[in-house]
Enzyme design. Structure first.
Site, mmCIF file in Angstrom:
data_model
loop_
_atom_site.group_PDB
_atom_site.id
_atom_site.type_symbol
_atom_site.label_atom_id
_atom_site.label_comp_id
_atom_site.label_asym_id
_atom_site.label_seq_id
_atom_site.Cartn_x
_atom_site.Cartn_y
_atom_site.Cartn_z
ATOM 1 N N GLY A 145 0.834 -1.207 0.000
ATOM 2 C CA GLY A 145 0.000 0.000 0.000
ATOM 3 C C GLY A 145 0.860 1.244 0.000
ATOM 4 N NE ARG A 178 -2.127 -4.947 -1.774
ATOM 5 C CZ ARG A 178 -1.755 -4.289 -0.690
ATOM 6 N NH1 ARG A 178 -0.684 -4.646 -0.025
ATOM 7 N NH2 ARG A 178 -2.449 -3.267 -0.247
ATOM 8 C CG ASP A 230 3.388 -6.145 7.783
ATOM 9 O OD1 ASP A 230 2.882 -5.720 6.724
ATOM 10 O OD2 ASP A 230 2.736 -6.751 8.653
ATOM 11 C CB THR A 255 2.573 0.939 6.371
ATOM 12 O OG1 THR A 255 1.193 0.665 6.637
ATOM 13 C CG2 THR A 255 3.360 0.641 7.621
ATOM 14 C CG ASP A 280 -2.327 -0.137 8.185
ATOM 15 O OD1 ASP A 280 -3.073 0.794 7.836
ATOM 16 O OD2 ASP A 280 -2.475 -1.309 7.787
ATOM 17 C CG ASP A 295 1.151 -2.513 10.561
ATOM 18 O OD1 ASP A 295 2.023 -1.915 9.897
ATOM 19 O OD2 ASP A 295 0.368 -3.340 10.054
ATOM 20 N NE ARG A 345 -3.912 -5.013 5.560
ATOM 21 C CZ ARG A 345 -3.209 -5.075 4.459
ATOM 22 N NH1 ARG A 345 -3.538 -5.906 3.534
ATOM 23 N NH2 ARG A 345 -2.156 -4.297 4.292
HETATM 24 O O1 F6P Z 1 -1.634 0.312 3.478
HETATM 25 C C1 F6P Z 1 -2.284 -0.355 4.478
HETATM 26 C C2 F6P Z 1 -3.752 -0.395 4.175
HETATM 27 O O2 F6P Z 1 -4.132 0.918 3.971
HETATM 28 C C3 F6P Z 1 -4.645 -1.046 5.219
HETATM 29 O O3 F6P Z 1 -4.985 -0.217 6.278
HETATM 30 C C4 F6P Z 1 -5.831 -1.442 4.377
HETATM 31 O O4 F6P Z 1 -6.520 -2.498 4.955
HETATM 32 C C5 F6P Z 1 -5.184 -1.854 3.110
HETATM 33 O O5 F6P Z 1 -4.000 -1.097 2.998
HETATM 34 C C6 F6P Z 1 -6.025 -1.698 1.870
HETATM 35 O O6 F6P Z 1 -5.225 -1.991 0.778
HETATM 36 P P1 F6P Z 1 -5.650 -2.124 -0.738
HETATM 37 O O7 F6P Z 1 -7.069 -1.678 -0.848
HETATM 38 O O8 F6P Z 1 -4.700 -1.265 -1.467
HETATM 39 O O9 F6P Z 1 -5.473 -3.552 -1.065
#
Ligand code: F6P
Length: 331
Positions: free
Chosen positions: A12, A73, A104, A126, A128, A130, A172
């Site tokens: 992300g 990804r 991560d 990130t 998040d 985390d 998440r």
């Molecule tokens: O980058 C982390 C994050 O924003 C999480 O909080 C969220 O769940 C996820 O990415 C969503 O990612 P995507 O919609 O890009 O798969």
């Protein structure tokens, strides 16, 4: 020939990634190394989407959200064959060291490359927040400010209509965004994955607040929060919580899911400084021939850690913020 250092962004995106890329490129040139762009993360690496970068390639990007290197990804990279292709591609382009900017999953990918003989340094980025061994990850501060501004606006309409608003934010597995933006935005209740909650108590809190003269309420919910026994109410936890509140308090309740706006926007000053400082240290480590490191900032000091160690630690949330929010919202 000077040493080549590759840089990629993965997973992300996060505001401040561009500021980090800019510093990697210019610091590499400063240290007489050749910076190489790898586009679309590990997906692009496997496909050889690689080209040299110059100081001018990164002009005018410090203020831009997103990532000029794109992100993706990669399922293929999760296989041993995919990772071997990535290593072969790096060798083909004469890239000895790789700087990975991401969360991560991306840093875990970097660790795999280290095991295959590539020198890697990770930069935590990130929204998040985390990742352990750094107080903050790149992008978190901007995301929290985005949420805070949104909550300011939701307050306007919530107060006009005297409603309860359930606001779902990203995270998440982590409640960082909900916790920080909840405290900074004056939320009545904050619901995060790290702390169990009882929706009955949430309803009582809202009723109590209204008895105290409050005419509207903001409930911050992290997307990764549990359903809290509300599976029958359907939808995500925030949708289920909103339905339960409406049914059990009778207060007019609305839900706002902020979604991907949290990932965009110009990085804040804090994110630009963090990105610049972490990326500079990452290049210093590459220059020294170090590998399997992750840079981080702890108590305002930039440091580096063994990457495997850093990824094995669990990031702790500061529950003082949670307790403070509870005190302030219950009076
Ligand atoms: O980058 C982390 C994050 O924003 C999480 O909080 C969220 O769940 C996820 O990415 C969503 O990612 P995507 O919609 O890009 O798969």
């Amino acid at each position: 020939m000077s040493r080549r250092v590759g840089v990629l962004t993965s997973g992300g995106d996060a505001p401040g990634m561009n500021a980090a890329i800019r510093t990697v490129v210019r610091a590499a040139i400063h240290y007489n190394m050749e910076p190489m762009a790898i586009y679309r993360g590990y997906h692009g690496l496997i496909r050889g989407e690689i080209e040299p970068l110059t100081s001018r390639s990164v002009s005018g990007i410090i203020q831009r959200g997103g990532t000029i290197l794109k992100s993706a990804r990669s399922e293929e990279f999760k296989t041993p064959e995919g990772r071997q292709k990535a290593v072969d591609m790096l060798k083909k382009h004469g890239i000895e060291s790789l700087i990975v900017i991401g969360g991560d999953g991306s840093l875990t990918g970097a660790l795999e490359l280290d095991k295959l003989g590539i020198r890697v340094v990770g930069i935590p980025a990130t929204i998040d927040n985390d990742i352990a061994c750094t107080d903050y990850s790149i992008g978190f501060d901007t995301a929290v400010n985005t949420v805070m501004e949104a909550v300011n606006k939701i307050r306007d309409t919530a107060s006009s209509h005297e409603r309860v608003y359930v606001v779902e934010v990203m995270g998440r597995h982590s409640g960082y965004i909900a916790l920080y933006s909840g405290l900074a935005g004056g939320a009545d209740v904050i619901i995060i994955p790290e702390v169990p909650y009882d929706v009955e108590k949430v309803c009582e809190h809202i009723k109590h607040a209204n008895q105290q003269g409050k005419t509207y309420n903001i409930i911050m919910v992290a997307e990764g929060a549990s359903h809290g026994g509300l599976e029958d109410f359907g939808g995500s936890p925030s949708i289920a919580i909103a339905r339960y509140i409406q049914e059990n308090t009778g207060y007019d309740t609305r839900i706002t899911i902020l979604g991907h706006i949290q990932r965009g926007g110009a990085p804040t000053m804090r994110d630009r400084l963090l990105a610049s400082r972490l990326a500079y240290h990452a290049v210093e480590l590459v220059y020294q021939g170090r590998s399997r490191r992750m840079v981080g900032e702890v108590d305002h000091v930039v440091k580096s850690w063994d990457l495997e160690f850093a990824l094995a630690q669990e990031k702790q949330i500061n529950l003082d913020y949670y307790h403070l929010s509870n005190i302030l919202s219950s009076i």
